[in-house]
Design a protein around this motif. Structure first.
Motif, PDB file in Angstrom:
ATOM      1  N   THR A   1       1.007  -1.234  -0.082  1.00 18.61           N
ATOM      2  CA  THR A   1      -0.119   0.054   0.243  1.00 18.61           C
ATOM      3  C   THR A   1       0.720   1.265   0.017  1.00 18.61           C
ATOM      4  OG1 THR A   1      -1.739  -1.111   1.270  1.00 18.61           O
ATOM      5  CG2 THR A   1      -1.848   1.132   1.367  1.00 18.61           C
ATOM      6  N   ILE A   2       0.629   2.131  -1.119  1.00 20.71           N
ATOM      7  CA  ILE A   2       1.431   3.427  -1.148  1.00 20.71           C
ATOM      8  C   ILE A   2       0.509   4.614  -1.272  1.00 20.71           C
ATOM      9  CG2 ILE A   2       3.494   2.091  -2.007  1.00 20.71           C
ATOM     10  CD1 ILE A   2       2.787   3.126  -4.953  1.00 20.71           C
ATOM     11  N   ASP A   3       0.951   5.784  -1.296  1.00 23.50           N
ATOM     12  CA  ASP A   3       0.188   6.928  -1.431  1.00 23.50           C
ATOM     13  C   ASP A   3       0.465   7.486  -3.035  1.00 23.50           C
ATOM     14  OD1 ASP A   3       2.503   8.662  -1.185  1.00 23.50           O
ATOM     15  OD2 ASP A   3       2.408   8.499   0.944  1.00 23.50           O
ATOM     16  N   LEU A   4      -0.181   8.661  -3.249  1.00 23.05           N
ATOM     17  CA  LEU A   4      -0.177   9.058  -4.508  1.00 23.05           C
ATOM     18  C   LEU A   4       1.446   9.622  -5.039  1.00 23.05           C
ATOM     19  CD1 LEU A   4      -3.429  10.782  -4.960  1.00 23.05           C
ATOM     20  CD2 LEU A   4      -2.750   8.787  -6.063  1.00 23.05           C
ATOM     21  N   GLY A   5       1.959  10.283  -3.985  1.00 29.10           N
ATOM     22  CA  GLY A   5       3.249  10.794  -3.980  1.00 29.10           C
ATOM     23  C   GLY A   5       4.404   9.766  -4.282  1.00 29.10           C
ATOM     24  N   GLN A   6       4.217   8.577  -3.539  1.00 26.97           N
ATOM     25  CA  GLN A   6       5.117   7.360  -3.575  1.00 26.97           C
ATOM     26  C   GLN A   6       4.654   6.580  -4.923  1.00 26.97           C
ATOM     27  OE1 GLN A   6       3.734   5.347  -0.120  1.00 26.97           O
ATOM     28  NE2 GLN A   6       5.474   5.825   1.001  1.00 26.97           N
ATOM     29  N   ALA A   7       3.744   6.768  -5.613  1.00 30.70           N
ATOM     30  CA  ALA A   7       3.395   6.128  -6.714  1.00 30.70           C
ATOM     31  C   ALA A   7       3.930   6.961  -7.984  1.00 30.70           C
ATOM     32  CB  ALA A   7       1.771   6.244  -7.034  1.00 30.70           C
ATOM     33  N   ALA A   8       4.147   8.326  -7.756  1.00 28.20           N
ATOM     34  CA  ALA A   8       4.719   9.162  -8.937  1.00 28.20           C
ATOM     35  C   ALA A   8       6.311   8.779  -8.692  1.00 28.20           C
ATOM     36  CB  ALA A   8       4.428  10.287  -8.546  1.00 28.20           C
ATOM     37  N   THR A   9       6.797   8.636  -7.443  1.00 36.23           N
ATOM     38  CA  THR A   9       8.286   8.255  -7.269  1.00 36.23           C
ATOM     39  C   THR A   9       8.764   7.083  -7.974  1.00 36.23           C
ATOM     40  OG1 THR A   9       8.521   9.379  -5.233  1.00 36.23           O
ATOM     41  CG2 THR A   9      10.055   7.745  -5.546  1.00 36.23           C
ATOM     42  N   ILE A  10       7.739   5.926  -7.847  1.00 32.63           N
ATOM     43  CA  ILE A  10       8.142   4.636  -8.540  1.00 32.63           C
ATOM     44  C   ILE A  10       7.949   4.810  -9.740  1.00 32.63           C
ATOM     45  CG2 ILE A  10       7.024   2.370  -8.356  1.00 32.63           C
ATOM     46  CD1 ILE A  10       6.347   2.603  -5.453  1.00 32.63           C
ATOM     47  N   ALA A  11       6.955   5.314 -10.378  1.00 31.61           N
ATOM     48  CA  ALA A  11       6.681   5.547 -11.664  1.00 31.61           C
ATOM     49  C   ALA A  11       8.005   6.326 -12.457  1.00 31.61           C
ATOM     50  CB  ALA A  11       5.323   6.284 -11.936  1.00 31.61           C
ATOM     51  N   THR A  12       8.476   7.258 -11.768  1.00 26.10           N
ATOM     52  CA  THR A  12       9.652   8.081 -12.424  1.00 26.10           C
ATOM     53  C   THR A  12      10.840   7.221 -12.368  1.00 26.10           C
ATOM     54  OG1 THR A  12       8.883  10.065 -11.454  1.00 26.10           O
ATOM     55  CG2 THR A  12      11.145  10.039 -11.916  1.00 26.10           C
TER      56      THR A  12
END
Length: 213
Positions: free
Chosen positions: A195-206
């Motif tokens: 489970t991650i938050d939206l900011g972490q999702a952006a970090t992982i996508a990058t």
């Protein structure tokens, strides 16, 4: 100056625990229920010692070695274990609150109902540790070595993992919300069900080379 611990998937330990000072060895003793609050131990070795239900508020342990020590149901608050080694220890129903563990290394130990709240665990080493369902909340773990650690279904919320070594770590089902995942390489870490938050999702996508628009 920053400390950089070598990344490894191997636990390079011998069968003989190191003894920093032969005159400071506590071996085979029963410390059940002792209150170690405010005490200081420098370069001690604790071997085959029972720390069950120990209470430790503000105790200081520096460059100490713990081998085959049972920490079951012990409580540690605002205590310091700096540059210590924990080897073949048992942590059952243990709570560390606002403790300083900088530079300590955990090897071949078992962790059940392992709970950490607050404190500084920077440069701590947990290579290959099995920490399923452990709880780390608002802990500073900068440049911690979690190489090949199993943290499945664990809770790592609000944890500062900047610069942490996470290669081959298993984080499936873990709650990672609010934690710094800037050091995480999603290609080398198991994340299914985390489970991650939206900011972490952006970090992982990058990190995966994707463009977040």
């Amino acid at each position: 100056m920053a400390i950089h611990r070598a990344r490894t998937n191997v636990d390079p330990v011998s069968n003989t625990p190191p003894i920093p000072d032969a005159d400071r060895v506590v071996s085979g003793e029963d410390w059940y229920g002792r209150d170690l609050s405010g005490r200081t131990f420098d370069r001690y070795s604790f071997i085959d010692t029972d720390w069950t239900e120990v209470v430790n508020e503000g105790g200081v342990f520096d460059h100490c070695t713990f081998a085959n020590v049972q920490f079951n149901a012990s409580r540690h608050t605002a205590a310091a274990f700096t540059n210590c080694t924990f080897r073949n220890c048992t942590f059952f129903d243990v709570a560390f609150t606002d403790c300083k563990m900088v530079g300590s290394l955990f090897q071949r130990s078992t962790y059940t109902l392992f709970e950490v709240t607050g404190g500084d665990w920077s440069f701590v080493g947990f290579p290959g540790a099995r920490l399923p369902e452990a709880a780390f909340d608002k802990v500073r773990m900068r440049e911690a070595d979690l190489t090949a650690a199993c943290l499945e279904n664990a809770r790592l919320t609000g944890v500062d993992l900047s610069g942490a070594m996470l290669h081959s770590a298993k984080l499936g089902g873990a709650d990672l919300r609010g934690s710094d995942l800037s050091a995480l390489d999603p290609l080398t870490v198991e994340l299914r069900g985390a489970t991650i938050d939206l900011g972490q999702a952006a970090t992982i996508a990058t990190a995966l080379g994707l463009t977040v628009a």
